[in-house]
Design a protein around this motif. Structure first.
Motif, short mmCIF file in Angstrom:
data_model
loop_
_atom_site.label_atom_id
_atom_site.label_comp_id
_atom_site.label_asym_id
_atom_site.label_seq_id
_atom_site.Cartn_x
_atom_site.Cartn_y
_atom_site.Cartn_z
N SER A 69 -1.27 53.94 -24.22
CA SER A 69 -0.83 54.33 -25.55
C SER A 69 0.45 55.17 -25.49
CB SER A 69 -1.92 55.13 -26.27
OG SER A 69 -3.07 54.31 -26.47
N ALA A 70 0.51 56.06 -24.48
CA ALA A 70 1.67 56.94 -24.34
C ALA A 70 2.90 56.20 -23.86
CB ALA A 70 1.35 58.09 -23.40
N SER A 101 -6.57 47.45 -21.41
CA SER A 101 -6.23 48.25 -22.59
C SER A 101 -4.98 47.70 -23.25
CB SER A 101 -6.01 49.72 -22.20
OG SER A 101 -5.67 50.49 -23.33
N VAL A 135 -10.86 55.90 -20.30
CA VAL A 135 -10.20 56.75 -21.30
C VAL A 135 -8.80 57.14 -20.81
CG1 VAL A 135 -10.24 59.02 -22.41
CG2 VAL A 135 -12.33 57.64 -22.29
N LEU A 136 -8.69 57.52 -19.53
CA LEU A 136 -7.39 57.90 -18.97
C LEU A 136 -6.41 56.74 -19.02
CD1 LEU A 136 -8.48 60.03 -15.86
CD2 LEU A 136 -7.44 60.86 -17.99
N SER A 183 6.15 56.83 -27.48
CA SER A 183 5.13 57.59 -28.22
C SER A 183 5.74 58.47 -29.31
CB SER A 183 4.34 58.47 -27.24
OG SER A 183 5.20 59.35 -26.54
N ASP A 237 -6.51 54.18 -21.04
CA ASP A 237 -6.22 53.91 -22.45
C ASP A 237 -5.14 54.85 -22.96
OD1 ASP A 237 -6.79 52.18 -24.52
OD2 ASP A 237 -8.21 53.54 -25.47
N GLU A 238 -5.26 56.14 -22.62
CA GLU A 238 -4.27 57.13 -23.05
C GLU A 238 -2.91 56.87 -22.41
OE1 GLU A 238 -5.96 60.86 -22.03
OE2 GLU A 238 -7.29 60.94 -23.79
N LYS A 239 -2.94 56.45 -21.15
CA LYS A 239 -1.69 56.16 -20.44
C LYS A 239 -0.95 54.99 -21.10
CE LYS A 239 0.12 54.93 -15.88
NZ LYS A 239 -0.22 54.60 -14.49
#
Length: 460
Positions: free
Chosen positions: A63-64, A19, A56-57, A234, A59-61
């Motif tokens: 991004s954050a 990611s 998904v998890l 973020s 990817d979110e991690k």
């Protein structure tokens, strides 16, 4: 969006999930990866569902957390910000002022990683800046003896260069005038003496002004905005920080009578300073704008003065030409004829000096120059004004007070806020309203009373 790649190995099937964590400060995309292995006995449908969930998890991690999981301390990133953004984009004096904020800021939050830096950390730092004893800037250091006797053959210029203190400050100390404690410590270190041996320390209030505290928060916020832009963090926690309410100091200004007295006293002053302060009063120019004026900016026929540059000073760089403070500071003001009568006298005297010195004259084209034609140091008019006020028994309020005087006279004459703002070279009308809110309120109250008086007379 994360990408998934299936891999077969000796220990079985696994999946590589990759990611993007955004871009680093050089514009390169930074990728992170993880490996996920399905548990024994999972069906293909279960594997597909859980694999997508893990992607998904992750990817979110990413991004954050941003680039490098935010694993960079505030000080290290702020130093990058100075090199990559501040120095190429901001004015030299602005960068110099920001560097002055580094020490306290780094002591408070410089050791904290960006991904761990919270609004609470920053709020604690900002609150601490408003406490008693945080500042030594108002501590005054008075020379115990004539400093020139301690220089041991060293020139003021040499001492200024080796200590990093301006020549005008060195000159002030040699006259027995007080300086800040920080400046006294620099001088003492350069001369190899203890500060208490050379200076008497007078303690000040020790509090930072609300405006200074705002500068610290703006510095931290600018650095974090840069980090946010590159997805290193973020969000900017400074958006949730509150500046403690403080009493704004009442702006002291000359009265009309004092201004008239001052103008009359200038009749016996050197023409250079008479012209400088006549322009300051009638035009409301900033100090740097006045010192940046060149003869090509003066239209004697139409009585217009154009502001196109400023003259600034930085230790280690000396006096230099810079752009105006804001884009709207580029302006042309029509001034009354008496101003240009004084300017004609200044031009005539400067022409005589140029003829007298010949090739030795440094033709800078400026209105306000030294004995050899070079642009004068920005502090020179300030020191002259202070001595002049002492000699003539007038109040000394500094050079910028004449700008406030000009604004006050315009407002009380009934000039609308948009015209006042344009005359002063403010970037926005709201700036003018914020600075001179009280003056506008008083002028509006007088206008309302005048209307009431007029209506009362008609009814009588």
């Amino acid at each position: 969006m994360a990408t998934i790649k299936k891999r077969e190995g000796k220990t079985g099937t696994s999946y590589l999930i990759r990611s993007s964590c955004g871009y680093d400060t050089s514009g390169r995309q930074v990728m992170r990866s993880m490996t996920w292995k399905p548990k024994p006995g999972m069906t293909e449908k279960q594997i597909e569902k859980e694999l997508n969930r893990q992607a998904v998890l992750f990817d979110e991690k990413c991004s954050a957390q941003g680039v490098g999981n935010g694993n960079i301390k505030f000080q290290a990133f702020a130093e990058q910000w100075f090199k990559e953004y501040a120095e190429p984009n901001l004015r030299p004096r602005t960068v110099a002022r920001l560097h002055q904020l580094e020490e306290r800021t780094y002591q408070a939050i410089g050791h904290i990683r960006l991904d761990k830096l919270t609004a609470r950390h920053i709020q604690r730092f900002i609150d601490n800046l408003g406490e008693d004893g945080i500042s030594t800037k108002r501590d005054l250091a008075k020379p115990k003896a004539d400093l020139s006797a301690i220089l041991k053959g060293r020139t003021q210029k040499d001492l200024a260069e080796t200590s990093g203190v301006s020549r005008s400050t060195i000159s002030s100390m040699c006259r027995g005038e007080g300086v800040t404690l920080t400046t006294a410590e620099k001088i003492s270190t350069t001369l190899g003496k203890a500060t208490k041996e050379l200076f008497t320390i007078q303690k000040g209030s020790g509090k930072l002004a609300p405006k200074s505290i705002q500068h610290y928060l703006s510095f931290v916020s600018s650095v974090l905005d840069y980090a946010f832009r590159f997805e290193i963090i973020s969000s900017n926690p400074c958006k949730r920080v509150v500046i403690p309410a403080g009493e704004a100091p009442e702006r002291d200004c000359y009265t009309v009578e004092e201004a008239q007295t001052f103008l009359e006293s200038l009749d016996h002053a050197p023409i250079k300073y008479r012209a400088f302060f006549v322009l300051a009063i009638y035009g409301g120019f900033r100090r740097g704008e006045l010192l940046g004026l060149e003869w090509q900016d003066i239209d004697f026929q139409s009585h217009v003065v154009k502001v196109q540059r400023t003259s600034q000073y930085l230790a280690g760089r000396g006096t230099f030409t810079d752009d105006t403070k804001t884009e709207k500071s580029h302006r042309a003001l029509k001034l009354p004829a008496p101003v240009f009568n004084v300017l004609r006298q200044l031009r005539a005297e400067q022409a005589q000096d140029r003829l007298r010195l010949g090739d030795q004259w440094h033709n800078s084209g400026r209105l306000f120059v030294g004995d050899m034609g070079d642009p004068i140091h920005p502090n020179t008019p300030y020191h002259w004004l202070r001595r002049f006020c002492e000699e003539t028994g007038q109040r000394f309020l500094g050079i910028h007070t004449f700008r406030h005087l000009n604004a006050s006279l315009l407002i009380n004459s009934g000039v609308d806020v948009k015209t006042v703002s344009a005359s002063l070279g403010h970037s926005q009308v709201t700036t003018t309203l914020n600075i001179y809110a009280h003056t506008f309120e008083e002028a509006q109250a007088r206008a309302s009373e005048a209307v009431a008086d007029l209506l009362s007379k008609k009814q009588a």
